[in-house]
Scaffold this motif. Structure first.
Motif, PDB file in Angstrom:
ATOM      1  N   ILE A 155       0.844  -1.200   0.000  1.00 33.55           N
ATOM      2  CA  ILE A 155       0.000   0.000   0.000  1.00 33.55           C
ATOM      3  C   ILE A 155       0.882   1.255   0.000  1.00 33.55           C
ATOM      4  O   ILE A 155       0.638   2.195  -0.756  1.00 33.55           O
ATOM      5  N   ALA A 156       1.909   1.256   0.856  1.00 34.17           N
ATOM      6  CA  ALA A 156       2.762   2.446   0.972  1.00 34.17           C
ATOM      7  C   ALA A 156       3.430   2.764  -0.368  1.00 34.17           C
ATOM      8  O   ALA A 156       3.448   3.920  -0.807  1.00 34.17           O
ATOM      9  N   LYS A 157       3.943   1.710  -1.023  1.00 34.06           N
ATOM     10  CA  LYS A 157       4.615   1.935  -2.313  1.00 34.06           C
ATOM     11  C   LYS A 157       3.623   2.432  -3.367  1.00 34.06           C
ATOM     12  O   LYS A 157       3.943   3.300  -4.158  1.00 34.06           O
ATOM     13  N   ASP A 158       2.405   1.852  -3.351  1.00 32.06           N
ATOM     14  CA  ASP A 158       1.386   2.268  -4.331  1.00 32.06           C
ATOM     15  C   ASP A 158       0.979   3.727  -4.118  1.00 32.06           C
ATOM     16  O   ASP A 158       0.786   4.475  -5.077  1.00 32.06           O
ATOM     17  N   ILE A 159       0.836   4.115  -2.853  1.00 30.01           N
ATOM     18  CA  ILE A 159       0.475   5.520  -2.567  1.00 30.01           C
ATOM     19  C   ILE A 159       1.599   6.434  -3.065  1.00 30.01           C
ATOM     20  O   ILE A 159       1.363   7.445  -3.727  1.00 30.01           O
ATOM     21  N   ALA A 160       2.850   6.051  -2.718  1.00 28.65           N
ATOM     22  CA  ALA A 160       3.995   6.889  -3.093  1.00 28.65           C
ATOM     23  C   ALA A 160       4.060   7.055  -4.621  1.00 28.65           C
ATOM     24  O   ALA A 160       4.280   8.151  -5.126  1.00 28.65           O
ATOM     25  N   LYS A 161       3.792   5.951  -5.331  1.00 33.14           N
ATOM     26  CA  LYS A 161       3.856   5.996  -6.794  1.00 33.14           C
ATOM     27  C   LYS A 161       2.752   6.915  -7.351  1.00 33.14           C
ATOM     28  O   LYS A 161       2.998   7.763  -8.187  1.00 33.14           O
ATOM     29  N   THR A 162       1.531   6.720  -6.830  1.00 31.63           N
ATOM     30  CA  THR A 162       0.393   7.504  -7.324  1.00 31.63           C
ATOM     31  C   THR A 162       0.581   8.993  -7.042  1.00 31.63           C
ATOM     32  O   THR A 162       0.199   9.838  -7.846  1.00 31.63           O
ATOM     33  N   MET A 163       1.142   9.306  -5.884  1.00 30.35           N
ATOM     34  CA  MET A 163       1.243  10.714  -5.482  1.00 30.35           C
ATOM     35  C   MET A 163       2.600  11.330  -5.834  1.00 30.35           C
ATOM     36  O   MET A 163       2.845  12.493  -5.534  1.00 30.35           O
TER      37      MET A 163
END
Ligand code: DC
Length: 232
Positions: free
Chosen positions: A23-31
């Motif tokens: 989740i953390a990596k996905d958020i970082a990528k999206t934002m």
């Protein structure tokens, strides 16, 4: 999609293999934010302790080690690597030997103080997603948005087992699911019962049960929450 907020500190806490780093990596990528895996820092110090046979009951030995330790991060071939004293230990810290000892090392107050200070230094400018056990409670109690990620022990053990097998970590064909589950159970207990900054849910954390959502639904949910929170 609404405008992505800038400069935030997003804290993600949860048990081992709960899915928090995904989740953390996905958020970082999206934002387009930085991602910091704080567990890797505890693992790197554990690796150093094991490699140098340092007695963790001896505060002077721990102090000497910390005075002589440098932790950095570097992107190598598109992958984020943790550098211990200038050398990548990314491939050395994910096996069961480190996993079996890391929770014990993480109970040491000197180690926590050292790493928390470093994490605060790295994160203070914002634009960052950090995952760990005490991010929303101790490292950044004023983080803009906090999530607490959960999944059952059984699911977490299956995920971790698959991951270890897929990466051939420990090079161990005889690795047992029960062994992985026992390690997670032991770590859950030490992580949540230790005296210094135990793993607990921050009062203002948003709970995410990764068993209830697909990966896409999870990301949708957390991004919506981040936007909602920053507009309230
Ligand atoms: O997230 P992980 O499984 O890689 O973390 C490894 C260990 O590090 C975990 O068992 C407890 C410790 N840890 C911690 O005490 N505080 C953090 N912020 C991150 C990890």
């Amino acid at each position: 999609m609404q405008k992505i907020p800038k400069d935030l500190i997003i804290a993600i806490d949860g048990f081992s293999s709960s899915g928090k780093s995904t989740i953390a990596k996905d958020i970082a990528k999206t934002m387009c934010y930085k991602y910091l895996d704080t567990g890797s820092m505890y693992r790197a110090l554990t690796y150093k302790i094991l490699k140098n046979n340092i007695n963790i009951q001896d505060p002077t030995a721990i102090k000497q080690m910390l005075d002589d330790t440098k932790i950095d991060f570097q992107l190598i071939e598109g992958k984020n690597h943790i550098l211990l004293d200038g050398v990548s230990v990314e491939d050395k810290i994910r096996g069961l030997e480190v996993a079996n000892f890391v929770s014990e090392v993480s109970t040491i107050a000197q180690i926590r103080t050292f790493l928390v200070k470093l994490q605060q230094e790295i994160g203070k400018k914002g634009n960052i997603v950090m995952d760990g056990r005490d991010i929303g409670t101790v490292v950044f109690p004023n983080a803009d948005v906090k999530f607490f990620i959960s999944a059952s022990l059984e699911t977490r053990a299956k995920r971790r087992y698959k991951e270890l097998k897929a990466k051939s970590i420990d090079n161990n064909v005889n690795l047992l699911l029960e062994e992985v589950e026992a390690n997670l159970k032991k770590r859950d207990k030490i992580d949540s019962e230790r005296a210094h900054s135990p793993l607990k849910v921050a009062d203002d954390a948003i709970l995410v049960d990764t068993e209830k959502f697909t990966k896409e639904e999870q990301l949708d949910f957390v991004i919506k929450k981040i936007i909602e929170h920053t507009h309230s």
